[in-house]
Write an enzyme that holds these catalytic residues in place. Sequence first.
Site, PDB file in Angstrom:
ATOM      1  N   LYS A  44      25.704  -3.727   1.681  1.00  0.00           N
ATOM      2  CA  LYS A  44      26.357  -5.043   1.769  1.00  0.00           C
ATOM      3  C   LYS A  44      27.550  -4.869   2.712  1.00  0.00           C
ATOM      4  O   LYS A  44      28.220  -3.828   2.682  1.00  0.00           O
ATOM      5  CB  LYS A  44      26.857  -5.483   0.386  1.00  0.00           C
ATOM      6  N   SER A  69      26.000 -18.977   0.535  1.00  0.00           N
ATOM      7  CA  SER A  69      27.374 -18.956   1.022  1.00  0.00           C
ATOM      8  C   SER A  69      28.142 -17.989   0.121  1.00  0.00           C
ATOM      9  O   SER A  69      29.001 -18.395  -0.667  1.00  0.00           O
ATOM     10  CB  SER A  69      27.987 -20.351   0.994  1.00  0.00           C
ATOM     11  N   ASN A 127      29.406  -6.303  11.466  1.00  0.00           N
ATOM     12  CA  ASN A 127      28.918  -7.654  11.232  1.00  0.00           C
ATOM     13  C   ASN A 127      29.770  -8.673  11.986  1.00  0.00           C
ATOM     14  O   ASN A 127      30.878  -8.998  11.563  1.00  0.00           O
ATOM     15  CB  ASN A 127      28.938  -7.953   9.732  1.00  0.00           C
ATOM     16  N   CYS A 130      29.227 -13.303  10.056  1.00  0.00           N
ATOM     17  CA  CYS A 130      29.249 -13.888   8.723  1.00  0.00           C
ATOM     18  C   CYS A 130      29.623 -15.366   8.842  1.00  0.00           C
ATOM     19  O   CYS A 130      30.693 -15.694   9.372  1.00  0.00           O
ATOM     20  CB  CYS A 130      30.256 -13.196   7.803  1.00  0.00           C
ATOM     21  N   LYS A 164      25.677  -6.875  14.296  1.00  0.00           N
ATOM     22  CA  LYS A 164      24.817  -7.883  13.659  1.00  0.00           C
ATOM     23  C   LYS A 164      25.201  -9.228  14.248  1.00  0.00           C
ATOM     24  O   LYS A 164      26.377  -9.644  14.159  1.00  0.00           O
ATOM     25  CB  LYS A 164      25.026  -7.866  12.148  1.00  0.00           C
ATOM     26  N   VAL A 192      18.379 -11.566  13.714  1.00  0.00           N
ATOM     27  CA  VAL A 192      19.542 -12.428  13.610  1.00  0.00           C
ATOM     28  C   VAL A 192      20.077 -12.454  12.176  1.00  0.00           C
ATOM     29  O   VAL A 192      19.327 -12.213  11.217  1.00  0.00           O
ATOM     30  CB  VAL A 192      19.196 -13.885  14.016  1.00  0.00           C
ATOM     31  N   GLY A 269      15.233  -9.754   4.248  1.00  0.00           N
ATOM     32  CA  GLY A 269      16.307 -10.316   3.428  1.00  0.00           C
ATOM     33  C   GLY A 269      15.738 -11.192   2.323  1.00  0.00           C
ATOM     34  O   GLY A 269      15.472 -10.745   1.203  1.00  0.00           O
TER      35      GLY A 269
HETATM   36  O1  LIG Z   1      28.298 -14.967   2.721  1.00  0.00           O
HETATM   37  C1  LIG Z   1      28.041 -13.758   2.984  1.00  0.00           C
HETATM   38  O2  LIG Z   1      28.508 -12.775   2.368  1.00  0.00           O
HETATM   39  C2  LIG Z   1      27.117 -13.551   4.146  1.00  0.00           C
HETATM   40  N1  LIG Z   1      26.024 -14.351   4.207  1.00  0.00           N
HETATM   41  C3  LIG Z   1      25.170 -14.312   5.283  1.00  0.00           C
HETATM   42  O3  LIG Z   1      24.160 -15.044   5.344  1.00  0.00           O
HETATM   43  N2  LIG Z   1      25.420 -13.452   6.291  1.00  0.00           N
HETATM   44  C4  LIG Z   1      26.489 -12.622   6.288  1.00  0.00           C
HETATM   45  O4  LIG Z   1      26.678 -11.852   7.258  1.00  0.00           O
HETATM   46  C5  LIG Z   1      27.381 -12.670   5.165  1.00  0.00           C
HETATM   47 CL1  LIG Z   1      28.734 -11.586   5.142  1.00  0.00          CL
END
Ligand SMILES: O=C(O)c1[nH]c(=O)[nH]c(=O)c1Cl
Length: 309
Positions: A44, A69, A127, A130, A164, A192, A269
């Site tokens: 994560k 989210s 990342n 986000c 990412k 993506v 995912g």
């Molecule tokens: O809300 C999130 O933790 C999240 N959710 C996503 O769909 N992609 C991300 O890179 C992240 Cl960091």
Amino acid sequence: TSTKTKIANFEFDNCIMNAAGVLCYDKDELAKILNSAAGTFVTKTATLEPREGNPEPRYHDTRLGSINSMGLPNLGFDYYLDYLLELKKTHPKRTFFFSLVGMSQNDTHTLLRKVQESNFDGITELNLSCPNVPGKPQIAYDLETTEKLLTDIFSYFKKPLGIKLPPYFDLVHFDQAAAVFNKFPLSFVNCVNSIGNGIIIEDEKVVIKPKNGFGGIGGEYVKPTALANVHAFYQRLKPSIQIIGTGGILSGRDAFEHILCGASMVQIGTTLHKEGVSAFSRITSELKEIMEKKGYKSIEEFKGKLKYL
Ligand SMILES: O=C(O)c1[nH]c(=O)[nH]c(=O)c1Cl
């Protein structure tokens, strides 16, 4: 027939792994992937300090995919680094991915300097995409900031590093983004992340609490966009920057298409969230079956070989 692959000169028995955020929050979840058919795992996304994340409900599966989210809930950088260093002792031959991002550029540098100075010898995935921290734009949609950040990072970070990325939707943006990434010794780009800020409605109501229901979209909804981003960057990036394909992989067929577009590794995912780690063995055997039917012995034989009309 083998689905083995190489990323940043590390070898993996299987080119299928998890996408950051799914089944990778703590040691128990990561151990499930470690002991599955997946070639490796990514953590994560870790931030400097632990984070609670956004209020629940913050994740919702639908027939065609998912919306989330989460808000970057994680146990903090040190937790994941400690676990990764522990695995060096128990699984010395295996290479793992460490996903991270700072809540500020300074935090990002603090995190990466800690990685640089540590004994971590795996692959770092920064990342830049986000979509769910209110008030924080997706870094990779700001190419000037991204270029500045990468310039600063590569002045001190010497270990394998990839980024990412969010999906881009304009050919000129692919050109502009690739022109920036080609300036740096990146090991890979991962295309993506979720498609930012969609809405899922049930009856008259949104299905997640944060951001009035706006969240990142994954699953079947995103495969065409994911394939296009994988292929666009495969066409544009220097050969030393590999592509990791993420988005809309439900079957061996979908994995095959990502590799056909240029992916050297594929990440699962939403399907992993819905099905659990058995998805890895199922998708791997489906991919092998397709390869055998077509007479491909390795993914190198068809990687990037998408045909045009
Ligand atoms: O809300 C999130 O933790 C999240 N959710 C996503 O769909 N992609 C991300 O890179 C992240 Cl960091």
